[in-house]
Design a protein around this motif. Structure first.
Motif, PDB file in Angstrom:
ATOM      1  N   CYS A  37       4.794   7.948   5.932  1.00  0.00           N
ATOM      2  CA  CYS A  37       5.571   7.634   4.758  1.00  0.00           C
ATOM      3  C   CYS A  37       4.834   8.009   3.481  1.00  0.00           C
ATOM      4  O   CYS A  37       5.320   7.789   2.396  1.00  0.00           O
ATOM      5  CB  CYS A  37       5.851   6.139   4.712  1.00  0.00           C
ATOM      6  SG  CYS A  37       6.559   5.605   6.223  1.00  0.00           S
ATOM      7  N   MET A  38       3.647   8.514   3.638  1.00  0.00           N
ATOM      8  CA  MET A  38       2.896   8.805   2.436  1.00  0.00           C
ATOM      9  C   MET A  38       3.481  10.013   1.734  1.00  0.00           C
ATOM     10  O   MET A  38       4.011  10.910   2.335  1.00  0.00           O
ATOM     11  CB  MET A  38       1.460   9.072   2.797  1.00  0.00           C
ATOM     12  CG  MET A  38       0.855   7.800   3.280  1.00  0.00           C
ATOM     13  SD  MET A  38      -0.803   7.662   2.808  1.00  0.00           S
ATOM     14  CE  MET A  38      -1.082   5.985   3.273  1.00  0.00           C
ATOM     15  N   PRO A  39       3.374   9.989   0.475  1.00  0.00           N
ATOM     16  CA  PRO A  39       4.062  11.016  -0.314  1.00  0.00           C
ATOM     17  C   PRO A  39       3.255  12.286  -0.430  1.00  0.00           C
ATOM     18  O   PRO A  39       2.155  12.416   0.091  1.00  0.00           O
ATOM     19  CB  PRO A  39       4.184  10.353  -1.664  1.00  0.00           C
ATOM     20  CG  PRO A  39       2.965   9.520  -1.740  1.00  0.00           C
ATOM     21  CD  PRO A  39       2.653   9.077  -0.354  1.00  0.00           C
ATOM     22  N   VAL A  40       3.880  13.151  -1.132  1.00  0.00           N
ATOM     23  CA  VAL A  40       3.365  14.464  -1.409  1.00  0.00           C
ATOM     24  C   VAL A  40       1.918  14.486  -1.856  1.00  0.00           C
ATOM     25  O   VAL A  40       1.138  15.310  -1.409  1.00  0.00           O
ATOM     26  CB  VAL A  40       4.213  15.032  -2.553  1.00  0.00           C
ATOM     27  CG1 VAL A  40       3.939  16.481  -2.737  1.00  0.00           C
ATOM     28  CG2 VAL A  40       5.674  14.755  -2.287  1.00  0.00           C
ATOM     29  N   MET A  41       1.567  13.569  -2.700  1.00  0.00           N
ATOM     30  CA  MET A  41       0.257  13.683  -3.346  1.00  0.00           C
ATOM     31  C   MET A  41      -0.885  13.635  -2.351  1.00  0.00           C
ATOM     32  O   MET A  41      -1.919  14.235  -2.567  1.00  0.00           O
ATOM     33  CB  MET A  41       0.098  12.547  -4.332  1.00  0.00           C
ATOM     34  CG  MET A  41       0.419  11.247  -3.696  1.00  0.00           C
ATOM     35  SD  MET A  41      -0.029   9.929  -4.735  1.00  0.00           S
ATOM     36  CE  MET A  41       0.358   8.590  -3.674  1.00  0.00           C
ATOM     37  N   LEU A  42      -0.683  12.933  -1.257  1.00  0.00           N
ATOM     38  CA  LEU A  42      -1.778  12.832  -0.315  1.00  0.00           C
ATOM     39  C   LEU A  42      -2.061  14.180   0.340  1.00  0.00           C
ATOM     40  O   LEU A  42      -3.184  14.500   0.637  1.00  0.00           O
ATOM     41  CB  LEU A  42      -1.452  11.780   0.738  1.00  0.00           C
ATOM     42  CG  LEU A  42      -1.571  10.376   0.169  1.00  0.00           C
ATOM     43  CD1 LEU A  42      -1.106   9.364   1.193  1.00  0.00           C
ATOM     44  CD2 LEU A  42      -2.988  10.077  -0.270  1.00  0.00           C
ATOM     45  N   GLU A  78       0.824  -1.203   0.000  1.00  0.00           N
ATOM     46  CA  GLU A  78       0.000   0.000   0.000  1.00  0.00           C
ATOM     47  C   GLU A  78       0.866   1.264   0.000  1.00  0.00           C
ATOM     48  O   GLU A  78       0.658   2.182  -0.805  1.00  0.00           O
ATOM     49  CB  GLU A  78      -0.869  -0.058   1.255  1.00  0.00           C
ATOM     50  CG  GLU A  78      -1.985   0.929   1.324  1.00  0.00           C
ATOM     51  CD  GLU A  78      -2.729   0.761   2.649  1.00  0.00           C
ATOM     52  OE1 GLU A  78      -3.076  -0.389   3.007  1.00  0.00           O
ATOM     53  OE2 GLU A  78      -2.933   1.775   3.330  1.00  0.00           O
ATOM     54  N   ILE A 136       2.461   4.624   8.546  1.00  0.00           N
ATOM     55  CA  ILE A 136       2.224   4.586   7.113  1.00  0.00           C
ATOM     56  C   ILE A 136       1.906   5.977   6.604  1.00  0.00           C
ATOM     57  O   ILE A 136       2.428   6.425   5.594  1.00  0.00           O
ATOM     58  CB  ILE A 136       1.079   3.615   6.799  1.00  0.00           C
ATOM     59  CG1 ILE A 136       1.608   2.212   7.008  1.00  0.00           C
ATOM     60  CG2 ILE A 136       0.597   3.772   5.385  1.00  0.00           C
ATOM     61  CD1 ILE A 136       0.610   1.292   7.547  1.00  0.00           C
ATOM     62  N   ASN A 173       2.696   1.675  -3.321  1.00  0.00           N
ATOM     63  CA  ASN A 173       1.813   2.134  -4.390  1.00  0.00           C
ATOM     64  C   ASN A 173       1.550   3.628  -4.280  1.00  0.00           C
ATOM     65  O   ASN A 173       1.587   4.362  -5.261  1.00  0.00           O
ATOM     66  CB  ASN A 173       0.471   1.395  -4.329  1.00  0.00           C
ATOM     67  CG  ASN A 173       0.620  -0.065  -4.690  1.00  0.00           C
ATOM     68  OD1 ASN A 173       1.677  -0.501  -5.119  1.00  0.00           O
ATOM     69  ND2 ASN A 173      -0.443  -0.834  -4.511  1.00  0.00           N
ATOM     70  N   HIS A 174       1.267   4.071  -3.040  1.00  0.00           N
ATOM     71  CA  HIS A 174       0.996   5.498  -2.839  1.00  0.00           C
ATOM     72  C   HIS A 174       2.228   6.328  -3.129  1.00  0.00           C
ATOM     73  O   HIS A 174       2.161   7.336  -3.811  1.00  0.00           O
ATOM     74  CB  HIS A 174       0.564   5.751  -1.388  1.00  0.00           C
ATOM     75  CG  HIS A 174      -0.852   5.397  -1.144  1.00  0.00           C
ATOM     76  ND1 HIS A 174      -1.883   5.954  -1.854  1.00  0.00           N
ATOM     77  CD2 HIS A 174      -1.432   4.550  -0.251  1.00  0.00           C
ATOM     78  CE1 HIS A 174      -3.039   5.456  -1.435  1.00  0.00           C
ATOM     79  NE2 HIS A 174      -2.782   4.585  -0.460  1.00  0.00           N
ATOM     80  N   ALA A 175       3.356   5.868  -2.595  1.00  0.00           N
ATOM     81  CA  ALA A 175       4.573   6.672  -2.688  1.00  0.00           C
ATOM     82  C   ALA A 175       5.008   6.859  -4.132  1.00  0.00           C
ATOM     83  O   ALA A 175       5.578   7.888  -4.475  1.00  0.00           O
ATOM     84  CB  ALA A 175       5.694   6.010  -1.894  1.00  0.00           C
TER      85      ALA A 175
END
Lengths: 302, 438, 300
Positions: free
Chosen positions: C19-24, A95, C16, A98-100
């Protein structure tokens, strides 16, 4: 979550604060002093002058040229160890990956296989990333240098070069590669940023994609997304030259871990020499069944 | 054993002279053009939306485009078989068939290259193959040999055509203005002097020798696109020979079909005779046996061992969901035509034609079965993909493009047959004269 | 032996989200749905030099924790507002994080007490509600030096805290002794754990044999106090010559089948280009022949 926050932040600040202390030499990425000094306070209450260029949470690394991205990080050779005894198919690695990487919804660079080697052998969960083989069959067949082996062991893809022939997909015995059959629907502002072979962002229509071992994170002394996302510490990442791997919480000497836990690689007989090692599913932390989708509904709260 | 009586030179020229399309010819050409246009529209959609319009997905990432490519490469090998091997073996009877074989070869190789471009996710980056060449990649080898083979095939079509062009140029009234311009451009310099003929004959012999290794290479390298991978069903040291024998078979079958159709629609009964069908039939029997032999090797040996990765693959072929196609390709594509052509009665034009059709159709399915089932049987289980990734049946766009490319091959052959004599005129006259002198 | 970490699920989700990227972040700025804004504040000190504060802003939307970027946060020393107590203003980046160092202007207030309370005030913005957080820390120093062990390779760390004007030992605090490695800390002696004694010290033997160091055999050892309620996170490092010198010889530049096009194996190039030259010189010869034929037209 507190300790995860701090330990991860510490990687960044570690490299940075080391600059403030001439006795340390960790950060490998050199920062150019700006010449502008600011006065800061030490823990003893003294005032210390520091160059402003060092005062950034993540140092501004100069953007890499395509040629530099094709060479990789000097003096490193990355390795991953996946502990099958700890995996219960939670899927957070997949997950977060995929997001990263802003992947197409159909795509998973990390796949978690339900494995059973023989009729009477025990089933287990096996996450796979790209194996970053030292004798990569995919790179052998690429006609245009679109996928290439770097000095740090990473097999990367240049989506601005890929012609979309998909020979690499046929050549990879681990079926690790995916193809952007349509526009991957990368959101802005990622979609319009220049493609980087290190972050593999943005994915592009008509080209191949796969796990990249996140060298962009490693350059900032951070761990790949899958490693930090896994709640069970399944993924260990490290540098084989340093002989160490870590899942962020625990750090082991690579050679000892592989020796003590009988680590192995997938399809050794093919001679691909993967950089990903597996620890066999002995003394499991979870019963296999706990990873089945039906069981997971009840055991994994959201 | 010559069946036909000597003919006059004028009769030969008038029989073999390229003819305007009749009603059937026009309808046929129009039909082919329409099929090609549908294919072109499908390709436009593919360019616009990406390869997502195909049914190809991450597991089956090569489908009928690639099997069509292999089919075209295979069929193009016939040029070297009929022209070069039989010519060097001094099999004079094959002379009337050389032009047909070369026309098939040239048009098939053109569409082999086109279909490979169609298969690319980024066709606009084709030039990278030349600007960022990796000589290590079998694709690079394939690009090199295909372009080489194309040039050689074109020469092998062109050089023996020179004396015929002289004949065509000497009858400007029988040609349209456009054709006259083509003939003059291509052959006005050919005066048929002894010196010219001497050089040309030397060139043709050299070409015949040269085309054999190149033809072997082109199909061996094509087989290596598969054999250089680890995949069950492809990972075989037998693959080069297996592909070449299969290519000769389908080429032989295609020549039988073409012989029959040209004979019928161009009234060439005096030139393409029972004897040609008889001989060609024997050749096809031999080739079918050869290919069958390689098939036995290719399937029996792995099936005897039943290594784990091969097991599922072979079971799907022998008795699973690909078994219908598999046994069709073996029985209809090899065994039945072989039995038909084993008998003298079976080597008459009509049954030989049907045997040829079976060989060609069987060969097309065979190529599909070489490419697709393997990709559905990877080493690791299929997981973490949408349902649509687990199976493959070509989308209408793929069918349209594949059929469009087949129609394209037939269209080129049809147009070449409109422009140039299907049976070499000059050689027919020379052999006829020689026969008369005897 | 490896141990499993026990982690509650909120931690896991937060990790998590981290660690989520920019887009979120880009997405959540446009989502006005029910949300909970979260603000975290940490105190850190490296090498006993300049303390710094880390701020993290997150939004809980449904079950997801998303980093809230571009949130302005003001930080204060010992008072929850007041201009003279202002440490500084930061704006979180797209991972919802920001860092600030203690400015020299606060020297007076700093010396005034042996413990300090840090306040963070997040302003209400489109994607974040007004929030505040605080953390109280006793000023402490963590010293690291080598000590004579059984084979002369031991580390000694000493933790002292400020009490009035003096620094006094701090007992009963867990300290890690480790080697800094890519993304982690390799313990110097396996599972050994260290707790400071009455002198605030821990001593640990450096038990790692033949550990690869840099090209001269140097390795970076660290002592760490992690997430301590009283003193925050302290880390002190030291370079010691206890490793094996390592010079990595990559075969990156070797000619091979998986090297770049320019580094193809010689044997392959000889064969491939040999074939190409052989065939194409014949083809060129044939074209020359054709040219000869064309030239011969005038003689007819």
């Amino acid at each position: 979550m507190e300790d995860n926050l701090s330990s991860r932040r510490a990687f960044i600040a570690g490299g940075l604060m080391a600059m403030l202390n001439p006795g340390c030499s960790s950060g490998e990425n050199s920062i150019q002093p700006s010449g502008e000094k600011v006065k800061l306070l030490s823990v003893d209450g003294e005032e210390i002058e520091v160059d402003r260029a060092f005062l950034k949470p993540v140092p501004d690394l100069p953007p890499l040229s395509n040629a530099e991205e094709r060479v990789g990080i000097k003096g490193k050779k990355f390795v991953m160890v996946i502990d099958l005894a700890r995996c219960k198919n939670v899927g957070k690695c997949r997950e977060s990956c995929n997001h990263a990487h802003a992947l197409h919804p159909d795509h998973n660079w990390i796949k978690i296989y339900q494995m059973q080697d023989g009729d009477h052998t025990a089933p287990y969960w096996q996450p796979t990333t790209c194996m970053h083989c030292d004798s990569p069959p995919c790179v052998k067949v690429c006609p245009v240098d679109a996928t290439f082996k770097r000095e740090d062991g990473i097999v990367a893809i240049d989506s601005d070069r890929c012609i979309g022939c998909r020979f690499c997909m046929a050549a990879c015995p681990y079926t690790t590669r995916v193809f952007n059959w349509e526009d991957p629907g990368v959101p802005e502002p990622l979609a319009s940023q220049h493609y980087s072979c290190e972050s593999s962002i943005p994915q592009k229509k008509g080209t191949v994609g796969k796990c990249d071992f996140c060298p962009d994170k490693v350059r900032k002394d951070e761990l790949p997304h899958c490693v930090t996302a896994c709640p069970n510490g399944v993924f260990f990442f490290g540098d084989i030259i340093e002989d160490s791997v870590t899942n962020g919480t625990e750090t082991f000497r690579f050679s000892e871990l592989i020796r003590d836990k009988a680590g192995y690689r997938l399809m050794e007989d093919l001679g691909t020499k993967p950089s990903v090692y597996y620890l066999p599913p002995v003394d499991r932390n979870f019963p296999f069944e706990s990873g089945l989708p039906s069981t997971q509904e009840t055991t994994t709260p959201h | 054993m010559k069946e036909h009586s000597p003919l006059s030179t004028e009769k030969i020229i008038s029989d073999l002279y390229p003819k305007k399309f009749g009603r059937i010819g026009r309808v046929w050409t129009l039909f082919l053009v329409i099929v090609c246009l549908i294919g072109a529209y499908a390709y436009y959609r593919q360019l616009r939306y990406g390869l997502v319009v195909t049914s190809l997905r991450d597991y089956v990432s090569w489908g009928i485009y690639i099997s069509n490519f292999v089919f075209f490469v295979a069929i193009s090998l016939v040029g070297s078989l009929i022209t070069a091997i039989l010519r060097l073996a001094n099999a004079k009877w094959s002379t009337p068939l050389t032009r047909i074989a070369e026309m098939i070869a040239v048009s098939a190789i053109v569409f082999a290259s086109l279909i490979i471009i169609v298969d690319m996710g980024r066709p606009e980056r084709l030039v990278y193959i030349f600007t960022h060449t990796r000589i290590q990649s079998p694709i690079t080898w394939d690009v090199v040999v295909i372009s080489t083979y194309f040039v050689i095939s074109l020469l092998l079509l062109y050089l023996p055509l020179l004396p015929d062009l002289q004949i065509l140029n000497s009858h400007p009234n029988r040609n349209t203005g456009f054709l006259n311009r083509i003939y003059r451009f291509l052959g006005a310099f050919w005066k048929g002097t002894r010196e010219q003929e001497a050089i040309n004959n030397r060139s043709i012999i050299l070409l015949c020798i040269l085309i054999i290794p190149v033809a072997f290479t082109i199909h061996t390298v094509t087989s290596w696109l598969f054999a250089t991978t680890y995949r069950p069903g492809w990972d075989s040291t037998n693959f080069g020979a297996y592909f070449i024998s299969g290519a000769f078979l389908v080429g032989g079958g295609a020549v039988l079909v073409a012989m029959y159709l040209f004979r019928k629609f161009y009234g060439l009964q005096n030139y393409i005779t029972y004897r040609h069908f008889d001989n060609m039939g024997r050749v096809v029997v031999m080739l079918a046996l050869l290919y069958l032999y390689f098939n036995v090797n290719e399937y029996l040996v792995p099936a005897f061992k039943m290594k784990k990765p091969e097991e599922h693959h072979l079971e799907e072929l022998f008795s699973g969901k690909f078994s219908l196609g598999f046994w069709f390709a073996i029985i209809v594509g090899m065994i039945i035509p072989m039995f038909i052509l084993m008998f003298k009665k079976g080597r008459r034009p009509y049954p030989a034609f049907w045997a040829g059709v079976m060989v060609v159709v069987g060969a097309w399915f065979k190529r599909y079965l070489i490419v697709t089932p393997t990709l559905l049987h990877p080493f690791l289980p299929m997981a973490d993909v949408p349902e649509s990734y687990l199976n493959y049946f070509p989308s209408w766009e793929e069918w349209a493009i594949a059929m469009g490319s087949l129609a394209g091959v037939l269209l080129i052959i049809t147009l070449l047959a409109r422009v140039f004599p299907i049976v070499p005129m000059h050689e027919s006259i020379t052999e006829n004269d020689a026969h008369q002198e005897n | 032996m490896m141990h499993t970490r026990k982690i509650d699920i909120s931690k896991l989700i937060a990790v998590i989200a981290l660690c989520m990227p920019v887009m979120l972040c880009a997405q959540d700025s446009s989502a006005p749905a029910a949300r909970e804004s979260l603000l975290y504040l940490k105190y850190q000190l490296k090498n006993n030099r300049i303390p710094y504060l880390q701020v993290q802003t997150k939004t809980k939307e449904g079950k997801a924790f998303l980093p809230a970027g571009n949130v302005p946060v003001e930080l204060f020393l010992d008072k929850d507002s007041a201009a003279e107590a202002l440490i500084g203003k930061v704006t979180t980046n797209n991972l919802g994080e920001a860092t600030i160092w203690m400015p020299g202007s606060l020297a007076k207030a700093w010396d005034h007490a042996s413990d300090h309370t840090f306040y963070a005030q997040a302003k209400a913005v489109k994607n974040f509600d007004a929030m505040q957080a605080s953390v109280t820390i006793i000023m402490a120093r963590l010293e690291l030096d080598t000590a004579a062990g059984s084979d002369g390779r031991s580390l000694k760390a000493k933790l002292v805290k400020k009490e009035g004007e003096s620094w006094v030992p701090m007992p009963e605090v867990d300290v890690r002794l480790a080697v800094k490695r890519l993304g982690g800390y390799l313990p110097v002696a396996g599972d050994e754990t260290y707790t400071t004694d009455s002198t605030g010290s821990v001593t640990g033997e450096f038990a790692l044999q033949h550990l690869p160091g840099d090209s001269t055999g140097k390795i970076e050892v660290v002592a760490r106090v992690e997430e301590n309620d009283e003193v925050g996170t302290l880390e002190t490092s030291l370079l010691v010559p206890w490793g094996e010198p390592v010079v990595y010889k990559s075969d990156f530049n070797k000619r091979s089948l998986w090297a770049t096009g320019r580094k193809a194996p010689i044997w392959l190039m000889l064969i491939a280009y040999g074939c190409i030259i052989g065939v194409w010189s014949t083809v060129i010869y044939l074209f020359i022949n054709l040219y000869k034929i064309i030239k011969l037209r005038s003689q007819a």
